[in-house]
Design a protein around this motif. Sequence first.
Motif, PDB file in Angstrom:
ATOM      1  N   ASN A 343      50.150  42.586  31.276  1.00  0.00           N
ATOM      2  CA  ASN A 343      51.532  43.076  31.224  1.00  0.00           C
ATOM      3  C   ASN A 343      51.818  44.067  32.355  1.00  0.00           C
ATOM      4  O   ASN A 343      52.907  44.094  32.920  1.00  0.00           O
ATOM      5  CB  ASN A 343      51.814  43.750  29.882  1.00  0.00           C
ATOM      6  CG  ASN A 343      51.864  42.709  28.762  1.00  0.00           C
ATOM      7  OD1 ASN A 343      52.021  41.515  29.041  1.00  0.00           O
ATOM      8  ND2 ASN A 343      51.699  43.155  27.529  1.00  0.00           N
ATOM      9  N   TRP A 344      50.769  44.877  32.655  1.00  0.00           N
ATOM     10  CA  TRP A 344      50.956  45.879  33.696  1.00  0.00           C
ATOM     11  C   TRP A 344      51.011  45.235  35.089  1.00  0.00           C
ATOM     12  O   TRP A 344      51.793  45.619  35.953  1.00  0.00           O
ATOM     13  CB  TRP A 344      49.803  46.884  33.628  1.00  0.00           C
ATOM     14  CG  TRP A 344      49.728  47.772  34.832  1.00  0.00           C
ATOM     15  CD1 TRP A 344      50.533  48.841  35.096  1.00  0.00           C
ATOM     16  CD2 TRP A 344      48.827  47.657  35.941  1.00  0.00           C
ATOM     17  NE1 TRP A 344      50.184  49.400  36.295  1.00  0.00           N
ATOM     18  CE2 TRP A 344      49.140  48.700  36.839  1.00  0.00           C
ATOM     19  CE3 TRP A 344      47.780  46.774  36.249  1.00  0.00           C
ATOM     20  CZ2 TRP A 344      48.446  48.878  38.037  1.00  0.00           C
ATOM     21  CZ3 TRP A 344      47.090  46.960  37.437  1.00  0.00           C
ATOM     22  CH2 TRP A 344      47.426  47.991  38.320  1.00  0.00           C
ATOM     23  N   SER A 345      50.184  44.217  35.314  1.00  0.00           N
ATOM     24  CA  SER A 345      50.090  43.670  36.671  1.00  0.00           C
ATOM     25  C   SER A 345      51.072  42.531  36.934  1.00  0.00           C
ATOM     26  O   SER A 345      51.350  42.211  38.084  1.00  0.00           O
ATOM     27  CB  SER A 345      48.663  43.200  36.951  1.00  0.00           C
ATOM     28  OG  SER A 345      48.275  42.247  35.995  1.00  0.00           O
ATOM     29  N   ASN A 346      51.617  41.940  35.886  1.00  0.00           N
ATOM     30  CA  ASN A 346      52.551  40.823  36.083  1.00  0.00           C
ATOM     31  C   ASN A 346      53.679  41.119  37.081  1.00  0.00           C
ATOM     32  O   ASN A 346      53.909  40.327  38.000  1.00  0.00           O
ATOM     33  CB  ASN A 346      53.147  40.389  34.750  1.00  0.00           C
ATOM     34  CG  ASN A 346      52.559  39.051  34.292  1.00  0.00           C
ATOM     35  OD1 ASN A 346      52.122  38.258  35.124  1.00  0.00           O
ATOM     36  ND2 ASN A 346      52.540  38.827  32.998  1.00  0.00           N
ATOM     37  N   PRO A 347      54.386  42.268  36.931  1.00  0.00           N
ATOM     38  CA  PRO A 347      55.517  42.515  37.833  1.00  0.00           C
ATOM     39  C   PRO A 347      55.123  42.512  39.308  1.00  0.00           C
ATOM     40  O   PRO A 347      55.781  41.854  40.124  1.00  0.00           O
ATOM     41  CB  PRO A 347      56.002  43.914  37.397  1.00  0.00           C
ATOM     42  CG  PRO A 347      55.464  44.128  36.040  1.00  0.00           C
ATOM     43  CD  PRO A 347      54.223  43.319  35.928  1.00  0.00           C
ATOM     44  N   ILE A 359      45.161  37.639  38.559  1.00  0.00           N
ATOM     45  CA  ILE A 359      44.534  38.853  39.083  1.00  0.00           C
ATOM     46  C   ILE A 359      43.355  39.262  38.203  1.00  0.00           C
ATOM     47  O   ILE A 359      42.243  39.516  38.683  1.00  0.00           O
ATOM     48  CB  ILE A 359      45.559  40.021  39.125  1.00  0.00           C
ATOM     49  CG1 ILE A 359      46.804  39.623  39.922  1.00  0.00           C
ATOM     50  CG2 ILE A 359      44.908  41.290  39.679  1.00  0.00           C
ATOM     51  CD1 ILE A 359      46.669  39.684  41.393  1.00  0.00           C
ATOM     52  N   LEU A 360      43.595  39.293  36.885  1.00  0.00           N
ATOM     53  CA  LEU A 360      42.527  39.704  35.971  1.00  0.00           C
ATOM     54  C   LEU A 360      41.359  38.718  36.020  1.00  0.00           C
ATOM     55  O   LEU A 360      40.192  39.115  36.040  1.00  0.00           O
ATOM     56  CB  LEU A 360      43.068  39.819  34.535  1.00  0.00           C
ATOM     57  CG  LEU A 360      42.040  40.240  33.477  1.00  0.00           C
ATOM     58  CD1 LEU A 360      41.429  41.587  33.835  1.00  0.00           C
ATOM     59  CD2 LEU A 360      42.679  40.316  32.091  1.00  0.00           C
ATOM     60  N   ALA A 361      41.679  37.429  36.079  1.00  0.00           N
ATOM     61  CA  ALA A 361      40.618  36.418  36.111  1.00  0.00           C
ATOM     62  C   ALA A 361      39.745  36.625  37.338  1.00  0.00           C
ATOM     63  O   ALA A 361      38.517  36.523  37.269  1.00  0.00           O
ATOM     64  CB  ALA A 361      41.218  35.015  36.121  1.00  0.00           C
ATOM     65  N   TYR A 362      40.365  36.937  38.485  1.00  0.00           N
ATOM     66  CA  TYR A 362      39.566  37.140  39.689  1.00  0.00           C
ATOM     67  C   TYR A 362      38.727  38.395  39.622  1.00  0.00           C
ATOM     68  O   TYR A 362      37.648  38.459  40.195  1.00  0.00           O
ATOM     69  CB  TYR A 362      40.453  37.124  40.942  1.00  0.00           C
ATOM     70  CG  TYR A 362      40.528  35.725  41.497  1.00  0.00           C
ATOM     71  CD1 TYR A 362      39.440  35.193  42.180  1.00  0.00           C
ATOM     72  CD2 TYR A 362      41.634  34.916  41.272  1.00  0.00           C
ATOM     73  CE1 TYR A 362      39.474  33.895  42.641  1.00  0.00           C
ATOM     74  CE2 TYR A 362      41.680  33.621  41.733  1.00  0.00           C
ATOM     75  CZ  TYR A 362      40.591  33.114  42.418  1.00  0.00           C
ATOM     76  OH  TYR A 362      40.612  31.830  42.872  1.00  0.00           O
ATOM     77  N   ILE A 363      39.233  39.400  38.907  1.00  0.00           N
ATOM     78  CA  ILE A 363      38.417  40.609  38.763  1.00  0.00           C
ATOM     79  C   ILE A 363      37.224  40.321  37.864  1.00  0.00           C
ATOM     80  O   ILE A 363      36.083  40.645  38.177  1.00  0.00           O
ATOM     81  CB  ILE A 363      39.256  41.771  38.183  1.00  0.00           C
ATOM     82  CG1 ILE A 363      40.326  42.169  39.208  1.00  0.00           C
ATOM     83  CG2 ILE A 363      38.362  42.959  37.854  1.00  0.00           C
ATOM     84  CD1 ILE A 363      41.312  43.192  38.687  1.00  0.00           C
TER      85      ILE A 363
END
Lengths: 476, 263
Positions: A343-347, A359-363
């Motif tokens: 939710n935080w990184s979507n925008p 993004i999260l998957a790559y982290i």
Amino acid sequence: MENTNSKREEILAAANAARWDMGDTFHDNIIESIYEDASRIARKVVQQKGEKEAYSFDLKVDKIVTSRWLGFPLMFLLLAVVFWITVAGANYPSALLASLLIDYLHPVLKHAADAIHLPWWLSGVLIDGGYLSMAWVIAVMLPPMAIFFPIFTLLEDLGYLPRVAFNMDSLFRKAGAHGKQALTMSMGFGCNAAGVVAARVIDSPRERLIAIITNNFSLCNGRWPTQILIASIFIGSLVPAQIAGIVSAGAVVSIAVLGIGFSLLVSWSLSKSVLRGEASSFSLELPPYRPPRIWQTLYTSLIDRTLIVLWRALFFAVPAGIVIWLVANVNIGDLSLAEHFINWSNPWALFFGLNGVIILAYIIAIPANEIVIPTILMLTVLSTKLSGIGAGSGVMFELDSVGDTANILHAGGWTLLTGINLMLFSLLHNPCSTTILTIYKETKSMKWTVFSTFMPIALGLIVTFFTTQIWNLFHM
Amino acid sequence: MSTLNNCETCPAHNRANLVKLGLDLSNTDYVLAMAGNPNTGKSTVFNNLTGLRQHTGNWPGKTVSRAEGGFIYNDKRYKVVDLPGTYSLLSTSTDEEVARNFILFGQPDVTVIVVDATRIERNLNLTLQILELTDRAVMCVNLMDEAKRNNLEIDIRALSRELGIPVIPASARRREGMNELLAAIEEVATGKFVCRPHKIKSRSAKLNHAIESIAKQLEEEFPGLPNQNWVALRLLEGDNSIIEALRTGELGSINVAEDQGQS
């Protein structure tokens, strides 16, 4: 001591004087005398009986594979065939391993855990997290590696690699890098960690560093499946079904060629800035084509390459699996950690045409690129709360058909743009942790390891940002 | 050749004489260096002798730094050092320096020069340079199978006579010729075969005179230096690493090592 040293200087002075005395041609004369003796002896002991059949055959083949016009197309064609065999051949054993390790063994383990009354969180962390991610890496990574490395080693044994280096040499030289970087780049198509180690063939530390830093731009085995899957969902579906396969394969090859382009571009920028210097010349002898030794090649490529790389991947996959399970199951308030992050990184991720899930998957998937797609799917399901799909929070899974995967991704708000950007970002992001570790071992430099890790991410974000902005211009 | 193959494939024969030691390098009796042009199969010969699986591949420059391994032959322990392939020992690339320094300062008991049977003349350039450096060498003419494919006939005896060292034909990829090579290595290592290595003939009288005079002075400064003429030539050529070795006295350590080895 004083005495001996002056005696030594005296010898040097005498040598210097004699050198002046003998004139300019002195060095050449010494070399000439060696060549003269060598040629005299060779004439005495070697006799050519009849035709040099095999030799002239080699010459004919070389004329074609290193020709100005056919060299590159043939090279790409050969690479495409190798990758096609790898991808096509890996499908079946991958599915088999997946059904054995995931469909069959995973429930067995879960039942066993229940039977001995293991707490739910412990069986979750160990079996749904650690075991499953290990199973995914084996199922997805082992078959392509076991196919790709032997084929690659056979080509190497046959003598094709030096021809590739010969073709690419002038390009790399113009980029201020070493021609042998073509060899390490090709190795990187299998595994970047192997490519980084292979950079040892380059003498000059400057050029070796360039080869190491840019190796990540060779799409590795772990990233081919991502590329192929996303290309078939988002690009293959744009065209009629008959040509969908060819078009999506073409898209993947363009990404690979783009990678070669970035490799050259970054090499050039580095050699014009922080790693300034002239490209050193090297002589590369095109060895004769030798019939490869099939069994020996299979054996050594399996032991030296496949198993070592697999072992390292597993080493990192287990902890990653545990992390995935944890972020999906540890809640703060109503939402899990994963959902908070998404939710935080979507925008801001949308600026790059990506989304928080990617993004999260790559982290999370830093340890091994192979687990990117399963992680993305799991997180998408989690964040869009699709019911009836997947196996529960934090359980990595892969869907049976490309169609199912497409449905999930479309439901998660994915568009053609997301697909293209994921393919670009899959090419341009940090190397996997195995490669990062290898880069550190090879360079012994924290500075260059950090640079090799973050430079591709920066490039990836720049490229996806511009792609997205240009796309939006046309679709507003 | 066919009888020879029978011997090689007979396990009793191999077991009796050769024990592959892999990386066990303790208490070695003799040190071997493997030298040669790139892509002549040095690593394949090395693997055959030591039982190691140094990665081999059909491209020049596979062996990046030197690799070491060991074996026992007729109860003697041998250490083998696989040097990177080079075209010469004259210029100053890292590969050439590693190879040259090992042959010069490492003073191997036997240097095995692996050459490509299909490119004898080019390989001889390096061979002749190595023979200026060391008196104890064996030549392994590898890739004989390929020479045959190319209809090349090589007079092994004449080659041996010209070079003054044992010359063994081999096809290392098929493990042919390895026993003969081992026997030749043993003969040179134990001193049963005394090499009379070829020295470069076609040099001007003036150069020879200069070499002699420098070599004489070297003998005074470093008595017993084994490669005087070669060192003299390098000094004449202004080779920086040798000039440095002279200034620091590192050159002297060569003959110290030699003395210890013989006593």
